[in-house]
Design an enzyme around this catalytic site. Structure first.
Site, PDB file in Angstrom:
ATOM      1  N   LYS A  47      -4.212  11.444 -15.969  1.00  0.00           N
ATOM      2  CA  LYS A  47      -5.465  11.087 -16.588  1.00  0.00           C
ATOM      3  C   LYS A  47      -5.748   9.596 -16.413  1.00  0.00           C
ATOM      4  O   LYS A  47      -6.881   9.134 -16.559  1.00  0.00           O
ATOM      5  CB  LYS A  47      -5.382  11.366 -18.096  1.00  0.00           C
ATOM      6  CG  LYS A  47      -5.074  12.787 -18.433  1.00  0.00           C
ATOM      7  CD  LYS A  47      -4.735  12.920 -19.923  1.00  0.00           C
ATOM      8  CE  LYS A  47      -4.081  14.216 -20.215  1.00  0.00           C
ATOM      9  NZ  LYS A  47      -3.435  14.228 -21.547  1.00  0.00           N
ATOM     10  N   GLY A  48      -4.702   8.814 -16.107  1.00  0.00           N
ATOM     11  CA  GLY A  48      -4.812   7.355 -16.134  1.00  0.00           C
ATOM     12  C   GLY A  48      -5.846   6.772 -15.190  1.00  0.00           C
ATOM     13  O   GLY A  48      -6.417   5.722 -15.451  1.00  0.00           O
ATOM     14  N   GLU A 104      -5.209   5.550  -7.429  1.00  0.00           N
ATOM     15  CA  GLU A 104      -4.172   5.505  -8.466  1.00  0.00           C
ATOM     16  C   GLU A 104      -4.481   4.430  -9.509  1.00  0.00           C
ATOM     17  O   GLU A 104      -5.106   3.417  -9.189  1.00  0.00           O
ATOM     18  CB  GLU A 104      -2.823   5.169  -7.823  1.00  0.00           C
ATOM     19  CG  GLU A 104      -2.028   6.369  -7.344  1.00  0.00           C
ATOM     20  CD  GLU A 104      -1.330   7.103  -8.489  1.00  0.00           C
ATOM     21  OE1 GLU A 104      -1.610   6.814  -9.673  1.00  0.00           O
ATOM     22  OE2 GLU A 104      -0.491   7.973  -8.191  1.00  0.00           O
ATOM     23  N   ASP A 108       4.304   1.683 -10.145  1.00  0.00           N
ATOM     24  CA  ASP A 108       5.415   1.017 -10.816  1.00  0.00           C
ATOM     25  C   ASP A 108       6.657   1.195  -9.946  1.00  0.00           C
ATOM     26  O   ASP A 108       6.864   0.447  -8.987  1.00  0.00           O
ATOM     27  CB  ASP A 108       5.542   1.632 -12.215  1.00  0.00           C
ATOM     28  CG  ASP A 108       6.557   0.935 -13.095  1.00  0.00           C
ATOM     29  OD1 ASP A 108       6.942  -0.194 -12.786  1.00  0.00           O
ATOM     30  OD2 ASP A 108       6.978   1.535 -14.104  1.00  0.00           O
ATOM     31  N   PHE A 157       4.603  -3.474 -19.698  1.00  0.00           N
ATOM     32  CA  PHE A 157       3.993  -2.164 -19.914  1.00  0.00           C
ATOM     33  C   PHE A 157       2.574  -2.378 -20.425  1.00  0.00           C
ATOM     34  O   PHE A 157       2.373  -2.961 -21.484  1.00  0.00           O
ATOM     35  CB  PHE A 157       4.807  -1.328 -20.899  1.00  0.00           C
ATOM     36  CG  PHE A 157       4.305   0.088 -20.993  1.00  0.00           C
ATOM     37  CD1 PHE A 157       4.680   1.033 -20.046  1.00  0.00           C
ATOM     38  CD2 PHE A 157       3.435   0.462 -22.010  1.00  0.00           C
ATOM     39  CE1 PHE A 157       4.198   2.339 -20.108  1.00  0.00           C
ATOM     40  CE2 PHE A 157       2.945   1.768 -22.083  1.00  0.00           C
ATOM     41  CZ  PHE A 157       3.333   2.701 -21.126  1.00  0.00           C
ATOM     42  N   ARG A 170      -6.331   4.671 -23.971  1.00  0.00           N
ATOM     43  CA  ARG A 170      -6.964   4.850 -22.656  1.00  0.00           C
ATOM     44  C   ARG A 170      -8.392   4.338 -22.650  1.00  0.00           C
ATOM     45  O   ARG A 170      -8.919   3.948 -21.619  1.00  0.00           O
ATOM     46  CB  ARG A 170      -6.987   6.340 -22.273  1.00  0.00           C
ATOM     47  CG  ARG A 170      -5.609   6.953 -22.040  1.00  0.00           C
ATOM     48  CD  ARG A 170      -5.779   8.309 -21.369  1.00  0.00           C
ATOM     49  NE  ARG A 170      -4.582   9.143 -21.429  1.00  0.00           N
ATOM     50  CZ  ARG A 170      -3.591   9.090 -20.557  1.00  0.00           C
ATOM     51  NH1 ARG A 170      -3.625   8.221 -19.570  1.00  0.00           N
ATOM     52  NH2 ARG A 170      -2.557   9.899 -20.678  1.00  0.00           N
TER      53      ARG A 170
HETATM   54  P1  5GP Z   1       5.839   5.247 -10.987  1.00  0.00           P
HETATM   55  O1  5GP Z   1       6.206   6.618 -10.544  1.00  0.00           O
HETATM   56  O2  5GP Z   1       5.187   4.405  -9.920  1.00  0.00           O
HETATM   57  O3  5GP Z   1       7.006   4.516 -11.603  1.00  0.00           O
HETATM   58  O4  5GP Z   1       4.875   5.375 -12.212  1.00  0.00           O
HETATM   59  C1  5GP Z   1       3.571   5.737 -12.102  1.00  0.00           C
HETATM   60  C2  5GP Z   1       3.077   6.285 -13.422  1.00  0.00           C
HETATM   61  O5  5GP Z   1       3.859   5.811 -14.554  1.00  0.00           O
HETATM   62  C3  5GP Z   1       1.682   5.799 -13.658  1.00  0.00           C
HETATM   63  O6  5GP Z   1       0.716   6.639 -13.048  1.00  0.00           O
HETATM   64  C4  5GP Z   1       1.616   5.766 -15.158  1.00  0.00           C
HETATM   65  O7  5GP Z   1       1.316   7.056 -15.636  1.00  0.00           O
HETATM   66  C5  5GP Z   1       3.030   5.399 -15.595  1.00  0.00           C
HETATM   67  N1  5GP Z   1       3.158   3.956 -15.775  1.00  0.00           N
HETATM   68  C6  5GP Z   1       3.855   3.065 -15.028  1.00  0.00           C
HETATM   69  N2  5GP Z   1       3.741   1.809 -15.499  1.00  0.00           N
HETATM   70  C7  5GP Z   1       2.925   1.898 -16.576  1.00  0.00           C
HETATM   71  C8  5GP Z   1       2.403   0.924 -17.488  1.00  0.00           C
HETATM   72  O8  5GP Z   1       2.637  -0.298 -17.430  1.00  0.00           O
HETATM   73  N3  5GP Z   1       1.596   1.405 -18.483  1.00  0.00           N
HETATM   74  C9  5GP Z   1       1.282   2.729 -18.609  1.00  0.00           C
HETATM   75  N4  5GP Z   1       0.479   3.076 -19.612  1.00  0.00           N
HETATM   76  N5  5GP Z   1       1.756   3.663 -17.771  1.00  0.00           N
HETATM   77  C10 5GP Z   1       2.561   3.253 -16.756  1.00  0.00           C
END
Ligand code: 5GP
Length: 185
Positions: A47-48, A104, A108, A157, A170
């Site tokens: 949803k982000g 996207e 992260d 975060f 959100r």
């Molecule tokens: P990754 O697989 O790249 O580690 O993480 C991607 C997903 O983790 C993002 O689409 C999001 O849902 C969540 N995420 C990663 N970092 C953050 C952050 O700083 N804040 C929030 N709210 N979600 C995050």
């Protein structure tokens, strides 16, 4: 505990509404130039990415199709990526032969994106590129070439403009960092 006043839970605004708006317009212009005369499909991940997708598609001036996927990349109230990815909603239409731009919210560790890229490549698009609003390179576990980046941010975060903590925040119009009490409460 989260309070009823969302803005009171925010310790610091990292990206203001104006900064985000200007950057999304810039990305839209760049994407419109790069894909001129081609069949572009924007695929976003719920949803982000919802606010980013909604604003980005309207700042693109060439014809686009859109599709939406939903994946779960981490379990509920936690600020850590687990690397476990589950497809909750798949594409509605075929992307075979289309130029696909994956939209996207944030990259992260890159684990979610890595999984999605492999999945989408298997559907034989003509091309597959990535556009992310936020990039947090400090915690990257897999090397992924990202074509369009809105902002590179430090290892914090963040919430707002689509990003949640425990499904809340959100709808903030900016990107910010929560007070530590909100997590520990
Ligand atoms: P990754 O697989 O790249 O580690 O993480 C991607 C997903 O983790 C993002 O689409 C999001 O849902 C969540 N995420 C990663 N970092 C953050 C952050 O700083 N804040 C929030 N709210 N979600 C995050």
């Amino acid at each position: 505990m989260t309070s009823v006043d969302m803005e009171a839970d925010v310790a610091e605004v990292l990206l203001s509404e104006d900064e985000i708006r200007a950057k999304v317009l810039e990305l839209g212009r760049q994407i419109s130039d790069d894909y001129a005369g081609r069949q572009l499909t924007l695929v976003s991940v719920l949803k982000g990415s919802l606010p980013f997708m909604a604003d980005l598609m309207r700042s693109i001036t060439i014809p686009v199709r859109i599709d939406l996927m939903e994946v779960s990349s981490y379990g509920g109230i936690t600020t850590e990526s687990s690397g476990l990815v589950r497809i909750l909603k798949d594409l509605s239409s075929s992307i075979e032969g289309s130029d696909v731009l994956l939209v996207e919210d944030i990259i992260d560790t890159g684990l979610t994106l890595n999984y999605l890229l492999r999945y989408l490549r298997g559907k034989n698009p003509a091309s597959l590129r990535i556009c992310t609003l936020l990039d947090k390179p400090a915690r990257r576990l897999v090397e992924i070439p990202v074509d369009y980046i809105g902002f590179t941010i430090p290892d914090r975060f963040v919430v707002g403009y689509g990003l949640d903590y425990g499904e809340l925040y959100r709808n903030l119009r900016f990107v910010g960092v929560l007070r530590p009490e909100v997590y520990s409460g």
